[in-house]
Design an enzyme around this catalytic site. Structure first.
Site, PDB file in Angstrom:
ATOM      1  N   LEU A 140      -1.696 -12.475   2.553  1.00  0.00           N
ATOM      2  CA  LEU A 140      -2.124 -11.768   1.349  1.00  0.00           C
ATOM      3  C   LEU A 140      -1.627 -10.325   1.345  1.00  0.00           C
ATOM      4  O   LEU A 140      -1.290  -9.780   0.284  1.00  0.00           O
ATOM      5  CB  LEU A 140      -3.653 -11.805   1.235  1.00  0.00           C
ATOM      6  CG  LEU A 140      -4.275 -13.198   1.078  1.00  0.00           C
ATOM      7  CD1 LEU A 140      -5.789 -13.087   0.964  1.00  0.00           C
ATOM      8  CD2 LEU A 140      -3.702 -13.928  -0.131  1.00  0.00           C
ATOM      9  N   ASP A 141      -1.553  -9.707   2.523  1.00  0.00           N
ATOM     10  CA  ASP A 141      -0.990  -8.354   2.612  1.00  0.00           C
ATOM     11  C   ASP A 141       0.480  -8.349   2.216  1.00  0.00           C
ATOM     12  O   ASP A 141       0.948  -7.455   1.491  1.00  0.00           O
ATOM     13  CB  ASP A 141      -1.142  -7.816   4.031  1.00  0.00           C
ATOM     14  CG  ASP A 141      -2.436  -7.049   4.232  1.00  0.00           C
ATOM     15  OD1 ASP A 141      -3.199  -6.919   3.264  1.00  0.00           O
ATOM     16  OD2 ASP A 141      -2.677  -6.584   5.365  1.00  0.00           O
ATOM     17  N   LYS A 174      -5.615  -2.565  -0.489  1.00  0.00           N
ATOM     18  CA  LYS A 174      -4.536  -2.156   0.407  1.00  0.00           C
ATOM     19  C   LYS A 174      -3.613  -3.331   0.705  1.00  0.00           C
ATOM     20  O   LYS A 174      -4.055  -4.463   0.871  1.00  0.00           O
ATOM     21  CB  LYS A 174      -5.106  -1.593   1.712  1.00  0.00           C
ATOM     22  CG  LYS A 174      -5.787  -0.253   1.539  1.00  0.00           C
ATOM     23  CD  LYS A 174      -5.884   0.529   2.835  1.00  0.00           C
ATOM     24  CE  LYS A 174      -6.874  -0.057   3.786  1.00  0.00           C
ATOM     25  NZ  LYS A 174      -7.111   0.830   4.946  1.00  0.00           N
ATOM     26  N   HIS A 283     -11.966   0.794  14.021  1.00  0.00           N
ATOM     27  CA  HIS A 283     -10.545   0.809  13.675  1.00  0.00           C
ATOM     28  C   HIS A 283      -9.857   2.115  14.104  1.00  0.00           C
ATOM     29  O   HIS A 283      -8.788   2.444  13.603  1.00  0.00           O
ATOM     30  CB  HIS A 283     -10.370   0.625  12.161  1.00  0.00           C
ATOM     31  CG  HIS A 283     -10.750  -0.748  11.685  1.00  0.00           C
ATOM     32  ND1 HIS A 283     -12.051  -1.185  11.664  1.00  0.00           N
ATOM     33  CD2 HIS A 283      -9.997  -1.769  11.211  1.00  0.00           C
ATOM     34  CE1 HIS A 283     -12.085  -2.434  11.188  1.00  0.00           C
ATOM     35  NE2 HIS A 283     -10.851  -2.805  10.921  1.00  0.00           N
ATOM     36  N   HIS A 299      -7.120  -9.676  15.035  1.00  0.00           N
ATOM     37  CA  HIS A 299      -7.557  -8.378  14.518  1.00  0.00           C
ATOM     38  C   HIS A 299      -9.030  -8.125  14.839  1.00  0.00           C
ATOM     39  O   HIS A 299      -9.397  -7.061  15.346  1.00  0.00           O
ATOM     40  CB  HIS A 299      -7.329  -8.326  13.012  1.00  0.00           C
ATOM     41  CG  HIS A 299      -7.854  -7.074  12.373  1.00  0.00           C
ATOM     42  ND1 HIS A 299      -7.249  -5.850  12.517  1.00  0.00           N
ATOM     43  CD2 HIS A 299      -8.962  -6.855  11.592  1.00  0.00           C
ATOM     44  CE1 HIS A 299      -7.930  -4.928  11.855  1.00  0.00           C
ATOM     45  NE2 HIS A 299      -8.977  -5.512  11.294  1.00  0.00           N
TER      46      HIS A 299
END
Length: 407
Positions: A140-141, A174, A283, A299
């Site tokens: 999707l990014d 993003k 993060h 992640h």
């Protein structure tokens, strides 16, 4: 003749523009606002032919044929491709298919260009023929990044099929790809037209990838939502693929609280004008760990290790009680997530903090839990403090191991 000449209109002198002011310093200031509207829908049974949600989101009415490009993760295509094809056919959506890998290794500029080439080959209209991305956060990014670049922006839809995508990566604006040794170093802010979330897809995930997404839910609980934290504690032994795909009202509440909490944090700060963001919890150091860990970490696993360090930092500063710090670490571990890693040493932390300060415009802006469900930002974490936090985690793991041996 003389009389006629006397009545002729006088000749007009040519217009001569006034010269610009003779100075070298001229300033024009432009002001514009970009309005962002997109929807995030939690919808069970998205692929049922009687469910018009996805069809309407794609601009289809089941009467007039429409054409769309679908970029789908290869594994998702194996599992659900036939269901998607049957749904699109039922609603007269003519699809150009692009099947590609959604693994982290494919989160590159080369694969972004590959998606853009698929857009060109599909001969998409610039505004009315949307791109549909189906898969996890990586795919999707890449699709979002390509959509933001192609013709300087074409509309796209997200259908996240992983827990990480459904509660985090697939619902913001993003986009981006990795570059050199950095996560998401190239990217844009580009909102989808819609994001459609159906927990049905989670049934086919393995437990590790469910835990990967649970890490981001724990993040939201620790920095924003104590009730969510307590609900996760209650359900900690039931956070399975089958449970997330079920109609269990407690799981639905976990999902909805996580999504609502994330969107509430994103909406007033979509372009990150404010760099002190509580959703950056976990993060600060994890991007470096995620890229360097061997074997590779997911992640959420890297975020979990970062969160454990932040719990230790908060406990060391008295922001978290010893009891709450233990509860936080217990929840991370029971969820099947790591709290330490051999690569996650002081040298990596110091290097990561330097890069974080650049990314956050000169300040650390590290979010820490101030009690469970609240956030404090700190800008003065030292190397000695980081070393002490690593020791705290190591000692706690030793105590847990000893207790296991006694048991």
């Amino acid at each position: 003749m003389d009389n006629l000449n006397s009545q002729q209109a006088p000749q007009r002198r040519p217009h001569i523009a006034s010269p610009l002011p003779k100075c070298s310093d001229l300033t024009w200031r432009m002001h514009a606002r970009q309005e962002v509207n997109y929807s995030v829908s939690l919808n069970t049974g998205l692929l049922k032919h009687t469910n018009a949600t996805l069809a309407y989101g794609c601009g289809a009415n089941g009467v007039q044929p429409v054409r769309r490009l679908v970029v789908i993760d290869a594994r998702v295509n194996e599992l659900y491709g036939d269901e998607f094809r049957a749904y699109f056919e039922a609603w007269k959506i003519q699809v150009v298919w692009k099947v590609m890998s959604g693994d982290e290794a494919f989160k590159t500029m080369d694969h972004t260009i590959e998606v853009a080439q698929a857009m060109a080959a599909a001969n998409l209209l610039r505004r009315n023929e949307v791109v549909i991305g189906i898969g996890g956060g990586v795919l999707l990014d890449v699709v979002g990044f390509a959509s933001s670049l192609y013709r300087r922006g074409i509309p796209y839809i997200r259908i996240p099929t992983t827990l990480m995508g459904q509660i985090d990566a697939g619902i913001g604006i993003k986009t981006g790809v990795n570059h050199d040794d950095y996560k998401n170093r190239l990217g844009t802010y580009y909102a989808p037209s819609s994001a459609f979330i159906d927990p049905y897809f989670l049934q086919s995930m393995d437990q590790r990838h469910i835990s990967n997404g649970v890490a981001e839910i724990i993040k939201m609980a620790l920095i924003k939502d104590r009730e969510l934290f307590e609900l996760l504690e209650e359900m900690s032994s039931h956070l399975t693929p089958k449970a997330f795909a079920s109609n269990d009202p407690r799981i639905k509440e976990i999902m909805s609280r996580a999504i609502a909490g994330m969107l509430a944090e994103l909406e007033p700060n979509l372009w990150e004008a404010e760099l002190a963001r509580c959703v950056d919890y976990g993060h600060t150091f994890s991007p470096s760990l995620e890229l360097l860990a061997e074997p590779a970490l997911l992640h959420g696993e890297a975020v979990a290790v970062d969160m454990a360090l932040c719990v230790a930092l908060a406990a060391g500063r008295g922001l978290l009680s010893c009891v709450d710090a233990d509860r936080a670490i217990d929840l991370i571990e029971v969820a099947g997530l790591p709290v330490s890693h051999p690569v996650f040493n002081l040298q990596l932390l110091e290097k990561s903090l330097i890069d974080t300060i650049k990314h956050r415009d000169g300040l650390q802006r590290i979010p820490l839990s101030e009690g469970i469900g609240q956030t404090a930002f700190v800008n003065d974490v030292t190397s000695a403090e980081l070393a002490q936090a690593l020791v705290w985690i190591e000692q706690r793991e030793s105590r847990s191991s000893e207790q296991s041996c006694v048991a």
